[in-house]
Structures are given as structure tokens and as C-alpha cells.
Design an enzyme around this catalytic site. Structure first.
Site, PDB file in Angstrom:
ATOM      1  N   LYS A   1      49.056  19.040  37.249  1.00 40.27           N
ATOM      2  CA  LYS A   1      48.653  19.545  35.925  1.00 40.27           C
ATOM      3  C   LYS A   1      49.539  20.723  35.524  1.00 40.27           C
ATOM      4  O   LYS A   1      49.435  21.813  36.068  1.00 40.27           O
ATOM      5  CB  LYS A   1      47.193  20.021  35.910  1.00 40.27           C
ATOM      6  CG  LYS A   1      46.742  20.263  34.457  1.00 40.27           C
ATOM      7  CD  LYS A   1      45.566  21.191  34.309  1.00 40.27           C
ATOM      8  CE  LYS A   1      45.898  22.603  34.045  1.00 40.27           C
ATOM      9  NZ  LYS A   1      46.706  22.900  32.848  1.00 40.27           N
TER      10      LYS A   1
ATOM     11  N   GLY B   1      49.479  30.807  39.795  1.00 42.54           N
ATOM     12  CA  GLY B   1      49.028  31.382  38.526  1.00 42.54           C
ATOM     13  C   GLY B   1      48.393  32.731  38.758  1.00 42.54           C
ATOM     14  O   GLY B   1      48.724  33.435  39.716  1.00 42.54           O
TER      15      GLY B   1
ATOM     16  N   GLY C   1      42.908  32.007  40.473  1.00 40.91           N
ATOM     17  CA  GLY C   1      42.928  31.684  41.911  1.00 40.91           C
ATOM     18  C   GLY C   1      41.539  31.863  42.528  1.00 40.91           C
ATOM     19  O   GLY C   1      41.088  31.026  43.324  1.00 40.91           O
TER      20      GLY C   1
ATOM     21  N   GLU D   1      49.358  30.744  45.193  1.00 43.07           N
ATOM     22  CA  GLU D   1      50.475  31.685  44.990  1.00 43.07           C
ATOM     23  C   GLU D   1      50.153  32.422  43.706  1.00 43.07           C
ATOM     24  O   GLU D   1      50.172  31.838  42.626  1.00 43.07           O
ATOM     25  CB  GLU D   1      51.788  30.895  44.908  1.00 43.07           C
ATOM     26  CG  GLU D   1      53.002  31.753  45.151  1.00 43.07           C
ATOM     27  CD  GLU D   1      53.607  32.262  43.859  1.00 43.07           C
ATOM     28  OE1 GLU D   1      53.211  33.361  43.417  1.00 43.07           O
ATOM     29  OE2 GLU D   1      54.468  31.561  43.295  1.00 43.07           O
TER      30      GLU D   1
ATOM     31  N   CYS E   1      56.376  36.186  38.826  1.00 38.50           N
ATOM     32  CA  CYS E   1      55.402  36.781  39.757  1.00 38.50           C
ATOM     33  C   CYS E   1      56.071  37.777  40.703  1.00 38.50           C
ATOM     34  O   CYS E   1      55.434  38.702  41.178  1.00 38.50           O
ATOM     35  CB  CYS E   1      54.666  35.694  40.530  1.00 38.50           C
ATOM     36  SG  CYS E   1      55.740  34.479  41.262  1.00 38.50           S
TER      37      CYS E   1
ATOM     38  N   GLU F   1      49.192  43.558  36.785  1.00 44.05           N
ATOM     39  CA  GLU F   1      50.337  42.693  36.494  1.00 44.05           C
ATOM     40  C   GLU F   1      50.421  42.483  34.980  1.00 44.05           C
ATOM     41  O   GLU F   1      49.511  41.930  34.365  1.00 44.05           O
ATOM     42  CB  GLU F   1      50.165  41.338  37.191  1.00 44.05           C
ATOM     43  CG  GLU F   1      51.363  40.439  37.000  1.00 44.05           C
ATOM     44  CD  GLU F   1      51.245  39.104  37.724  1.00 44.05           C
ATOM     45  OE1 GLU F   1      50.184  38.470  37.628  1.00 44.05           O
ATOM     46  OE2 GLU F   1      52.219  38.704  38.374  1.00 44.05           O
TER      47      GLU F   1
END
Ligand code: NDP
Length: 482
Positions: free
Chosen positions: A178, A231, A236, A254, A288, A386
Site C-alpha cells: 500500500k 512512516g 507505527g 521504520e 527520516c 520531527e
């Protein structure tokens, strides 16, 4: 290459067929450089995922490919990626806004990945174990998991897909991929190439749609054996809950990062200045591993900050297709999220450069100027969270002990870099930094053979290298009384 033509309506790949969503729902795919619709894709709902999982399950149960045959098919996919490299670069550039020339790196990395895992297919095996009880023969087998769900983000759409697809197929799993709702185009083309290479129908499925509907249906499915996700840390966590509440499927994650990039006073400062402009703003900061926390030793602080500002002011910004240094952000939502952080930064830190949306010729798209803040307080939100945009926060430090403690003051631990000519210090500091990757005198160095993943809330499991073989297999011990 001539201008590419994308049909105004695309379908998704389920069971080897190109199909719409059962309820005919669809999503717009937007060009972030001008906010225009490129095409539409199906919005897959639970019933579509049920069909995709059933066909992947059947393909898994009927699989007759030998390891060597799987390896040949993976090499064939790599050949087809080489053939369609420019087309894929165009798609990525339109869909994600990525500078066209930089999209070449992504496609090359994908080709390299398929070839690397093509080599692995014939080397995935267990051990024979000499146990202490007499007259026993014990061996282990590395078996595939079954149907795996691969959920990827929008920042490196093709590359993040391939980091999962290549090892998952190499190990003999069947896949439901996806892509992010913003960037489905290269994933759909990858589906075409995998079918063209000759993988059996149902082996590889690409379902398009949103995280809340399509993603949830995959993560909660009883017959999906594993989710591999890249993501945000928030999603997550949701995926771990969905796995726990459904069938305890395996999960590898991740996630986000806020990577410290540490410049000691004995570093090669010219080399540092050349590099930090890219480690701070590559992919418009939507990365990331971005070196978004830059720490500079106080003796060279003014020199490095000035060099960074000079280099940043020379960056070209524009539509990805024109190969500028930096393209747009992925969406209006992401642009507003980044601009909110910038406004916050103006209150809590010192703005050194940038700090605004770009107007003029670029006003239709989602363009934000590269932005530099300086500060001396690691608890600020712009230092801890982030941002995922072209924003770097810069601070000075005095010594090794201080910088190790400050570098580790983060919920994240994905990557870090340090710059010094002192080899002993380099290794000493690298060993104490809490992150899955440490680069010394360089940044964003990757290879398919080297494991990659996060400490702390940057995730679990390691992609790439031999580690990814463990992610996509399970071990069985077989005992025989002789
Ligand atoms: P998300 O984490 O929401 O999206 C990543 C993928 O997960 C997409 O395919 C998304 O689908 C899917 N997804 C979303 N919700 C669910 C769910 N409940 N179940 C299953 N799948 C789901 O990233 P965003 O696009 O929202 O970006 C927000 C922030 O996340 C960024 O600002 C950045 O901080 C971080 N991020 C980190 C990335 C990384 O590489 N570490 C990559 C991308 C974002 P869909 O897009 O279709 O909704």
C-alpha cells in the site's frame, strides 16, 4: 525524454488483474508543484483487501517457484527497472515533487536492491544443530511467513516500497503493497513490472487508498502474517495495536527521526560545509534520517554556520521536473504543518535564514524556503519533534561528554553523524550514540547490504542486508529420533 502521458484514471493490481475499488470510490493524486490533479486511483476498502489477501494467500499456497527461479525473476524486475528508469524518474518527480535528477538515485538504489536480494534467494537456509541428547538429528528451516502487508510513506515512494518488496519476495512471501495516498504512481508501475517479469498472479498486489480505510483493513486482517511499515511514529504505534488486537501478526517499523549531526573542531570544515547543506535539506527535508539537529563545536561554530547560510542561499528551488536543488513539500497539509513549526521556532529560537512560504512563480505549489534556527535549549519543540520539512536547528557545544548527552536527548534514535579527523574519538563517540546508524565524515551513506533501522521510538527490526531476511522468514526446528 518526451513528456509522459498519464491516464486520467488508474486502476490497482489485485490477483494479477487491474481493477477499480468494488464500491468505485477513488482518490485524486495531486502534483505538489502546482496543486493540479494528475490522475485518480481507486480507494480500496475492506472488501477489496479481503480479495487481495485471498489471492495472495492462494498464490502462497500454490507456490512452486524454486529459490533459483525466484532469483531469476528478481533479476528480471531489476532489468525492467533499468529499462523504465527515466519513466519512473518522471513519475516520481510529478507525483512527489522530487527533483528529476535526484530521482535517478532512487531508481538506481531500487535496481541495486533487487539484484542484491536476487542473490540471496539461493542462500536462505537453516542449520544442523549438534544437540546434547544422543541419537537425534536436529535441523532448522527458514520458512516464509505467508501474506505480508507492506505500508509505505510518500517521501521516497519507490525506494521505500522496494526496500520491503525485494526481500519479502526473495524469501518466498506474497505481498500486498500500500503506497501513501499522495504518491501511488511508481508503486503501480512497479506492479506492472513485477507482473511483466513473470511472477504468478496474486503473488504481488498493489492496493491504493487511505491509511484510515485501506491501511487499517490490511493491519487488522486475520490472514496477513506480517506488516512492514515505514512512516510516522504515531501511525507505527497504531499498527502495533491493530496487530495485537487482530492476530498478533509480526510487525517491523521504520519510523521518525531527529538525527544529530555533530561537527567537532578538528573536522575538515570545507568538507563539512559542502555536506551539511544537503544533510539539512535533502528531499526538502522530508527524510527520516535528516540531520535536523546540527551541533557545532564552539571553536568552529561561527565559521560553519556562516558557510551553511551561504550555501543555503545559493540553493535553487522549483518544480521537480526542472531538476532544481529542492522541490516542493508533498501536500498542503504537510506545508502547513511545517509552516506552523516555523512560526513556533520564530518565538522560541533565533531565525538565521528563511522561514516563509515561497511566492511568485511558485505560489501555486507547496514550497517552503530552507530555514535555519539557532538555539541553546534542547527542550524546545522544534529541537525535539520531527518537522519533516526543510528546517534545521543549530547549536554550539563545548566537549565530547556534553555532546554525547545532548545527542541522546531525544525520543528518536534512527541515525547520527559526526565529523572529526581523530579516529579514536570518532569510534568512541559512535559507540555511545543511541541510534541504529552512525556515519563518520559523511552523511546518508546507504547500501542494500547494510542493516538500517531505529533505536528507541525510531522503530524496531532492521531493513536491508541479511537482517531483512530474518524480518521476512520464520524459523522452524525439526527433530528426528534416529
Ligand atoms: P503516516 O505515518 O500517516 O503515513 C505513512 C503510511 O501509513 C501511509 O501509507 C499512510 O497511508 C499509512 N497509514 C496512515 N494511517 C494508517 C493506519 N491507521 N493504518 C495503516 N496505515 C496507515 O505519515 P503522514 O503522511 O501522515 O506524515 C506525517 C508525519 O509522519 C510527517 O510529518 C513525518 O513527521 C512523519 N513521516 C515519517 C516518515 C519516515 O520515513 N519516517 C515518512 C512519512 C512521514 P495514507 O498516506 O494513504 O494515509
Amino acid at each position: 525524454m518526451e513528456k509522459i502521458i498519464i491516464p486520467s484514471r488508474l486502476q490497482m493490481l489485485i490477483g494479477g488483474e487491474w481493477v477499480d475499488a468494488n464500491n468505485k470510490d477513488s482518490l485524486s493524486v495531486i502534483n505538489p508543484a502546482n496543486a493540479q490533479e494528475i490522475t485518480t486511483v481507486p480507494l480500496a476498502a475492506k472488501e477489496d483487501i479481503d480479495i487481495a489477501v485471498d489471492s495472495a494467500q492462494q498464490a502462497f499456497e500454490n507456490d512452486t517457484l524454486t529459490p533459483a527461479e525466484r532469483g531469476q525473476l528478481l533479476h528480471k524486475v531489476a532489468d525492467l527497472l533499468e529499462r523504465d528508469k527515466e519513466y519512473l524518474m518522471h513519475l516520481e518527480s510529478l507525483d512527489n515533487g522530487k527533483p528529476f535528477d535526484k530521482a535517478a538515485y532512487d531508481v538506481d538504489s531500487c535496481i541495486h536492491h533487487f539484484r542484491y536480494y536476487a542473490g540471496w534467494t539461493t542462500k536462505i537456509h537453516g542449520d544442523q544443530i549438534p544437540v546434547s541428547s544422543p541419537n537425534k538429528l536436529v535441523y532448522t528451516r527458514k520458512e516464509p511467513l505467508g501474506v505480508v502487508g507492506l505500508i509505505v510513506p510518500w517521501n521516497f515512494p519507490l525506494m521505500m516500497s522496494v526496500w520491503k518488496v525485494a526481500p519479502a519476495l526473495a524469501c518466498g512471501n506474497t505481498c500486498i503493497l500500500k503506497p501513501a495516498e499522495q504518491t501511488p504512481l511508481t508503486a503501480l508501475h512497479l506492479g506492472k513490472l513485477i507482473m511483466e517479469a513473470g511472477f504468478p498472479k496474486g503473488y504481488f498486489n498493489v492496493v491504493t487508498g487511505t491509511g484510515a480505510i485501506t491501511g487499517e483493513a490490511i493491519t487488522r486482517h486475520q490472514k496477513v502474517a506480517k506488516i512492514s511499515f515505514t512512516g510516522s511514529t504515531d501511525v507505527g504505534k497504531k499498527i502495533m495495536v491493530a496487530a495485537a488486537e487482530s492476530n498478533l501478526k509480526k510487525v517491523s517499523l521504520e519510523l521518525g527521526g531527529k538525527s544529530p549531526n555533530i561537527v567537532f573542531d578538528d573536522a575538515d570544515i570545507d568538507q563539512v560545509i559542502e555536506s551539511v547543506v544537503w544533510s539539512s535539506f535533502y528531499n526538502s527535508g522530508q527524510e527520516c534520517t535528516l540531520g535536523s539537529r546540527l551541533y557545532i563545536h564552539e571553536k568552529v561554530y561561527d565559521q560553519v554556520l556562516k558557510g551553511l547560510i551561504d550555501k543555503t542561499s545559493q540553493l535553487s528551488i522549483g518544480k521537480g521536473i526542472d531538476s532544481p536543488d529542492l522541490g516542493p513539500l508533498i501536500s498542503e497539509t504537510q506545508m502547513n504543518r511545517v509552516l506552523n513549526y516555523i512560526e513556533l521556532g520564530k518565538k522560541e529560537a533565533k531565525l538565521e535564514f528563511g522561514g516563509h512560504r515561497l511566492e511568485g512563480d511558485l505560489k501555486e505549489g507547496y514550497f517552503v524556503s530552507p530555514t535555519i534556527f539557532s538555539h541553546q535549549n534542547d527542550d524546545l519543540k522544534i529541537v525535539q519533534e520531527e518537522i519533516f520539512g526543510p528546517v534545521v536547528v543549530v547549536s554550539s557545544f563545548k566537549d565530547e561528554e556534553e555532546i554525547i548527552q545532548r545527542a541522546n536527548h531525544s525520543i528518536f534514535g534512527l541515525a547520527a553523524a559526526l565529523w572529526t579527523k581523530d579516529v579514536s574519538k570518532a569510534h568512541r563517540v559512535a559507540h555511545q550514540i543511541q541510534s541504529g546508524t552512525v556515519w563518520i565524515n559523511g552523511y546518508d551513506m546507504f547500501d542494500p547490504s547494510v542493516p538500517f533501522g531505529g533505536y528507541k521510538q525510531s522503530g524496531n527490526g532492521r531493513e536491508m542486508g541479511k537482517s531483512a531476511i530474518d524480518l521476512y522468514t520464520q524459523e522452524k526446528a525439526v527433530w528426528l529420533s534416529l
